[in-house]
Enzyme design. Structure first.
Site, PDB file in Angstrom:
ATOM      1  N   LYS A   1      39.272  43.294 -14.359  1.00 15.52           N
ATOM      2  CA  LYS A   1      39.738  42.070 -13.689  1.00 15.52           C
ATOM      3  C   LYS A   1      38.823  41.755 -12.496  1.00 15.52           C
ATOM      4  CE  LYS A   1      43.581  40.094 -11.240  1.00 15.52           C
ATOM      5  NZ  LYS A   1      44.700  40.413 -10.385  1.00 15.52           N
TER       6      LYS A   1
ATOM      7  N   ASN B   1      41.868  25.446 -24.530  1.00 17.76           N
ATOM      8  CA  ASN B   1      42.200  24.015 -24.490  1.00 17.76           C
ATOM      9  C   ASN B   1      43.635  23.825 -24.965  1.00 17.76           C
ATOM     10  OD1 ASN B   1      42.189  23.617 -27.487  1.00 17.76           O
ATOM     11  ND2 ASN B   1      40.098  24.342 -27.190  1.00 17.76           N
TER      12      ASN B   1
ATOM     13  N   ASP C   1      32.974  24.885 -27.015  1.00 21.26           N
ATOM     14  CA  ASP C   1      31.526  24.730 -27.178  1.00 21.26           C
ATOM     15  C   ASP C   1      30.753  25.816 -26.435  1.00 21.26           C
ATOM     16  OD1 ASP C   1      31.465  22.463 -28.837  1.00 21.26           O
ATOM     17  OD2 ASP C   1      32.022  21.201 -27.142  1.00 21.26           O
TER      18      ASP C   1
ATOM     19  N   LYS D   1      28.853  11.544 -34.659  1.00 20.78           N
ATOM     20  CA  LYS D   1      29.161  12.962 -34.906  1.00 20.78           C
ATOM     21  C   LYS D   1      29.062  13.314 -36.390  1.00 20.78           C
ATOM     22  CE  LYS D   1      31.872  14.988 -31.769  1.00 20.78           C
ATOM     23  NZ  LYS D   1      33.078  15.345 -31.043  1.00 20.78           N
TER      24      LYS D   1
ATOM     25  N   PHE E   1      36.867  17.514 -37.680  1.00 15.65           N
ATOM     26  CA  PHE E   1      37.689  16.625 -36.864  1.00 15.65           C
ATOM     27  C   PHE E   1      36.822  16.183 -35.694  1.00 15.65           C
ATOM     28  CE2 PHE E   1      42.301  16.142 -37.613  1.00 15.65           C
ATOM     29  CZ  PHE E   1      42.386  16.779 -38.835  1.00 15.65           C
TER      30      PHE E   1
ATOM     31  N   LYS F   1      26.662  16.335 -37.462  1.00 14.19           N
ATOM     32  CA  LYS F   1      27.200  17.579 -38.042  1.00 14.19           C
ATOM     33  C   LYS F   1      26.846  17.693 -39.525  1.00 14.19           C
ATOM     34  CE  LYS F   1      30.172  18.774 -34.511  1.00 14.19           C
ATOM     35  NZ  LYS F   1      30.426  20.070 -33.887  1.00 14.19           N
TER      36      LYS F   1
HETATM   37  O1  PMT Z   1      46.242  21.480 -32.527  1.00 13.36           O
HETATM   38  P1  PMT Z   1      47.015  20.221 -32.192  1.00 13.36           P
HETATM   39  O2  PMT Z   1      47.771  20.323 -30.880  1.00 13.36           O
HETATM   40  O3  PMT Z   1      47.865  19.763 -33.335  1.00 13.36           O
HETATM   41  O4  PMT Z   1      45.936  19.061 -31.934  1.00 13.36           O
HETATM   42  C1  PMT Z   1      45.132  18.634 -32.977  1.00 13.36           C
HETATM   43  C2  PMT Z   1      43.654  18.413 -32.530  1.00 13.36           C
HETATM   44  C3  PMT Z   1      43.616  17.258 -31.531  1.00 13.36           C
HETATM   45  C4  PMT Z   1      43.113  19.682 -31.879  1.00 13.36           C
HETATM   46  C5  PMT Z   1      42.856  18.096 -33.841  1.00 13.36           C
HETATM   47  O5  PMT Z   1      43.390  16.930 -34.436  1.00 13.36           O
HETATM   48  C6  PMT Z   1      41.380  17.918 -33.542  1.00 13.36           C
HETATM   49  O6  PMT Z   1      40.901  16.878 -33.142  1.00 13.36           O
HETATM   50  N1  PMT Z   1      40.588  19.022 -33.744  1.00 13.36           N
HETATM   51  C7  PMT Z   1      39.148  19.082 -33.437  1.00 13.36           C
HETATM   52  C8  PMT Z   1      38.937  19.368 -31.979  1.00 13.36           C
HETATM   53  C9  PMT Z   1      37.470  19.487 -31.614  1.00 13.36           C
HETATM   54  O7  PMT Z   1      37.007  20.558 -31.331  1.00 13.36           O
HETATM   55  O8  PMT Z   1      36.804  18.386 -31.723  1.00 13.36           O
HETATM   56  P2  PMT Z   1      35.206  18.213 -31.373  1.00 13.36           P
HETATM   57  O9  PMT Z   1      34.980  16.780 -31.498  1.00 13.36           O
HETATM   58  O10 PMT Z   1      34.898  18.899 -30.093  1.00 13.36           O
HETATM   59  O11 PMT Z   1      34.494  19.006 -32.521  1.00 13.36           O
HETATM   60  C10 PMT Z   1      34.094  18.400 -33.745  1.00 13.36           C
HETATM   61  C11 PMT Z   1      34.257  19.345 -34.911  1.00 13.36           C
HETATM   62  O12 PMT Z   1      33.384  20.448 -34.760  1.00 13.36           O
HETATM   63  C12 PMT Z   1      35.643  19.899 -35.076  1.00 13.36           C
HETATM   64  O13 PMT Z   1      35.969  19.928 -36.437  1.00 13.36           O
HETATM   65  C13 PMT Z   1      35.527  21.313 -34.524  1.00 13.36           C
HETATM   66  O14 PMT Z   1      36.427  22.198 -35.183  1.00 13.36           O
HETATM   67  C14 PMT Z   1      34.075  21.662 -34.852  1.00 13.36           C
HETATM   68  N2  PMT Z   1      33.415  22.578 -33.901  1.00 13.36           N
HETATM   69  C15 PMT Z   1      33.314  22.271 -32.598  1.00 13.36           C
HETATM   70  C16 PMT Z   1      32.653  23.112 -31.740  1.00 13.36           C
HETATM   71  C17 PMT Z   1      32.087  24.309 -32.245  1.00 13.36           C
HETATM   72  N3  PMT Z   1      31.450  25.146 -31.457  1.00 13.36           N
HETATM   73  N4  PMT Z   1      32.218  24.601 -33.548  1.00 13.36           N
HETATM   74  C18 PMT Z   1      32.867  23.750 -34.386  1.00 13.36           C
HETATM   75  O15 PMT Z   1      32.967  24.024 -35.584  1.00 13.36           O
END
Ligand code: PMT
Length: 391
Positions: free
Chosen positions: A284, A208, A274, A333, A319, A337
């Protein structure tokens, strides 16, 4: 304001050296103990006697001046709470950036484990020189604070950037670093950053647009405030604190869990995939005659959710990256979580979020309270987030 603090001022050989006499007085007025060291060239611009009178301390210049049981550069480094080099010439900046210790001042810097602030001053062409700029970047990446020079009329007759920053600005920065340094001392904070990479085959992957900047800003700020900082990131970074480079969500989970038990706080700023490809191809993948290709994906572990399920005393912060219905989705969320705080940001906006140097966030806590932090540089946002978590 600075009683009990020792500020070590290093003066190098530039015309702005005369201004440091007033800066010493500013620190003295706030009851700081001021120690001064000069490079031999600095004494072409200001006398040792003046500096000794103003600081009310002996001024060090030569490395082997005072025979003592402790090498002099080590005793200066041990005594001070902070070191400020002003003016910092291109020459001294270059030496420090390359680990050279050929005088008392540069030797002290090499042995100094507390915060160091540099206030550069030089001719504008020297300041713009790409090698000087590279050195400045290198120092910043290694935890040095830089009070950037100002633009205006220079002593050499040029008009440009290179004039020593206003003394008030240098003074304020020193006080800010001295005071903020203490806040998170003794805390161990883990921060994740960047987008995870899930291989399809040896040359292709799913990822991403996360640049890792938000997580890096949080780690820098935590470190500045004295925390034992561990940054787990998918990006290449050099920092004075522990950094762990990872690739996939599985790698990231392993790295976070290795330090989780003894941590005070985990902040998951990484954009974790995810899903990953179920069967990563060993070689490849070849193009076939078919017009479509189907990849089967399997769910990755939810690192954040699993941490929340097993946490004891740790604060766990997630986040939330959303492109629509930010507030509603974030409310859902944080419950799903189970984290202590959730930082929601809108990743559909081009002026914040992914890859930008700026962000705008809404901080949710588990009681349902929410606080919006208006658009600001990610460093500022990081400061506000840590303030919210630690008060
Ligand atoms: O890196 P930059 O370019 O500075 O951009 C910053 C950002 C936009 C990436 C950052 O501010 C941000 O939003 N990070 C979280 C991105 C994310 O995965 O969001 P989510 O809503 O999909 O996930 C929620 C939370 O679960 C996040 O804290 C993520 O780290 C965590 N997660 C998600 C999926 C997974 N399988 N395991 C996780 O721990």
């Amino acid at each position: 304001m600075l009683s009990g603090k020792t500020v070590l001022i290093g003066i190098t050989g530039g015309i702005a050296a005369y201004k440091i006499c007033e800066l010493i007085r500013m620190f003295k007025r706030q009851n700081a103990n001021v120690r001064v060291i000069c490079t031999p060239n600095a004494l072409n611009f200001v006398t040792k006697l003046t500096l000794q009178n103003l600081s009310q301390n002996e001024v060090g210049v030569e490395e082997f001046e005072i025979p003592d049981f402790k090498p002099e550069h080590i005793s200066y480094a041990d005594e001070a709470d902070i070191m400020l080099i002003a003016p910092a010439t291109a020459n001294t900046i270059g030496k420090i950036a390359n680990g050279i210790c050929d005088n008392l001042l540069t030797s002290i810097v090499c042995a100094f484990k507390k915060p160091i602030i540099l206030a550069p001053a030089m001719n504008c062409n020297m300041w713009e020189n790409p090698i000087v700029q590279e050195n400045i970047k290198k120092l910043q990446n290694n935890g040095f604070e830089i009070v950037e020079p100002e633009t205006g009329f220079l002593a050499c007759g040029y008009n440009g950037t290179g004039r020593l920053a206003a003394l008030e600005k240098i003074f304020d920065k020193t006080v800010e670093v001295l005071q903020s340094k203490k806040k998170l001392t003794g805390k161990k904070i883990i921060i994740t950053a960047g987008g995870t990479i899930e291989d399809i085959d040896p040359v292709r992957y799913i990822s991403n647009y996360s640049s890792g900047k938000m997580g890096l800003a949080l780690a820098d700020e935590a470190f500045q405030q004295g925390a034992e900082t561990i940054l787990i990131t998918t990006k290449d970074v050099t920092r004075p604190y522990k950094t762990v480079k990872v690739k996939s969500a599985a790698d990231m989970q392993k790295a976070v869990e290795a330090d989780f038990e003894k941590a005070d706080c985990v902040i998951m700023a990484a954009a974790v995939a995810d899903y990953r490809v179920k069967n990563r191809a060993e070689h490849k993948m070849k193009k076939t005659d078919a017009d479509t290709l189907t990849l089967e994906l399997v769910k990755n572990p939810d690192i954040l959710k699993e941490l929340c399920a097993k946490k004891t005393t740790q604060k766990v912060v997630g986040f939330c990256a959303e492109s629509e219905n930010l507030i509603e989705n974030a409310k859902e969320k944080i419950i799903k979580k189970g984290c202590d705080y959730l930082i929601a940001n809108d990743i559909s906006r081009k002026d914040i979020g992914f890859s930008s140097d700026y962000n705008e966030v809404v901080i949710f806590d588990k009681t349902g309270r929410q606080k919006r932090i208006e658009r600001a540089a990610k460093a500022q946002i990081a400061r506000r987030i840590l303030e919210e978590i630690y008060g």
